[in-house]
Design a protein around this motif. Structure first.
Motif, short mmCIF file in Angstrom:
data_model
loop_
_atom_site.label_atom_id
_atom_site.label_comp_id
_atom_site.label_asym_id
_atom_site.label_seq_id
_atom_site.Cartn_x
_atom_site.Cartn_y
_atom_site.Cartn_z
N ARG A 65 -50.95 -60.77 11.98
CA ARG A 65 -50.42 -60.81 13.35
C ARG A 65 -51.45 -61.29 14.36
O ARG A 65 -51.37 -60.97 15.54
CB ARG A 65 -49.86 -59.44 13.74
CG ARG A 65 -48.61 -59.08 12.94
CD ARG A 65 -48.21 -57.63 13.14
NE ARG A 65 -46.97 -57.31 12.46
CZ ARG A 65 -46.88 -56.98 11.18
NH1 ARG A 65 -47.93 -56.98 10.42
NH2 ARG A 65 -45.71 -56.67 10.66
N HIS A 81 -47.68 -52.97 6.51
CA HIS A 81 -47.03 -52.39 7.67
C HIS A 81 -47.80 -52.71 8.94
O HIS A 81 -49.02 -52.87 8.92
CB HIS A 81 -46.92 -50.87 7.52
CG HIS A 81 -45.97 -50.45 6.46
ND1 HIS A 81 -44.60 -50.53 6.62
CD2 HIS A 81 -46.17 -49.97 5.21
CE1 HIS A 81 -44.01 -50.11 5.52
NE2 HIS A 81 -44.94 -49.76 4.65
N LYS A 82 -47.10 -52.78 10.04
CA LYS A 82 -47.69 -53.16 11.32
C LYS A 82 -48.85 -52.21 11.71
O LYS A 82 -49.85 -52.64 12.26
CB LYS A 82 -46.61 -53.13 12.40
CG LYS A 82 -47.03 -53.61 13.73
CD LYS A 82 -45.84 -53.62 14.67
CE LYS A 82 -46.23 -54.15 16.02
NZ LYS A 82 -45.09 -54.18 16.93
N VAL A 130 -52.34 -53.04 9.81
CA VAL A 130 -52.81 -54.41 9.81
C VAL A 130 -54.30 -54.51 10.15
O VAL A 130 -54.98 -55.43 9.71
CB VAL A 130 -51.95 -55.28 10.75
CG1 VAL A 130 -52.30 -55.06 12.20
CG2 VAL A 130 -52.07 -56.73 10.39
N LYS A 187 -48.41 -64.99 15.93
CA LYS A 187 -47.11 -64.36 15.65
C LYS A 187 -46.23 -65.10 14.66
O LYS A 187 -45.53 -64.47 13.88
CB LYS A 187 -46.35 -64.20 16.97
CG LYS A 187 -47.05 -63.27 17.91
CD LYS A 187 -46.09 -62.43 18.65
CE LYS A 187 -46.80 -61.56 19.66
NZ LYS A 187 -46.97 -60.22 19.23
#
Length: 79
Positions: free
Chosen positions: A11, A68-69, A72, A14
């Protein structure tokens, strides 16, 4: 893993197409050398991304296909 995919998974950028365009424009370097979107990212590489007048430099700590966010930040470290 390909550079454009790594930038998307972490990320830092994007979208993968935007990461691809940034690589083509020469705004992304790996270990001080301009990198193509298809360049392989390995643990220990130093990636620098030029965002306008600001550069973001990170060191690759881990390479994973999906994450998973919340987790990160375990994949890279800001330099």
């Amino acid at each position: 893993m390909r550079l454009d995919k790594y930038l998307k998974v972490t990320r830092l950028i994007k979208r993968r197409t935007v990461a691809n365009e940034a690589c083509d424009a020469g705004r992304v370097t790996i270990n001080g050398r301009p990198a193509k979107a298809s360049a392989e990212v390995k643990v220990g590489d130093k990636i620098t991304i030029g965002f306008g007048n600001k550069d973001v430099s990170v060191e690759v700590l881990d390479v994973q296909e999906t994450i998973h966010k919340e987790d990160v930040t375990q994949l890279y470290r800001y330099i």
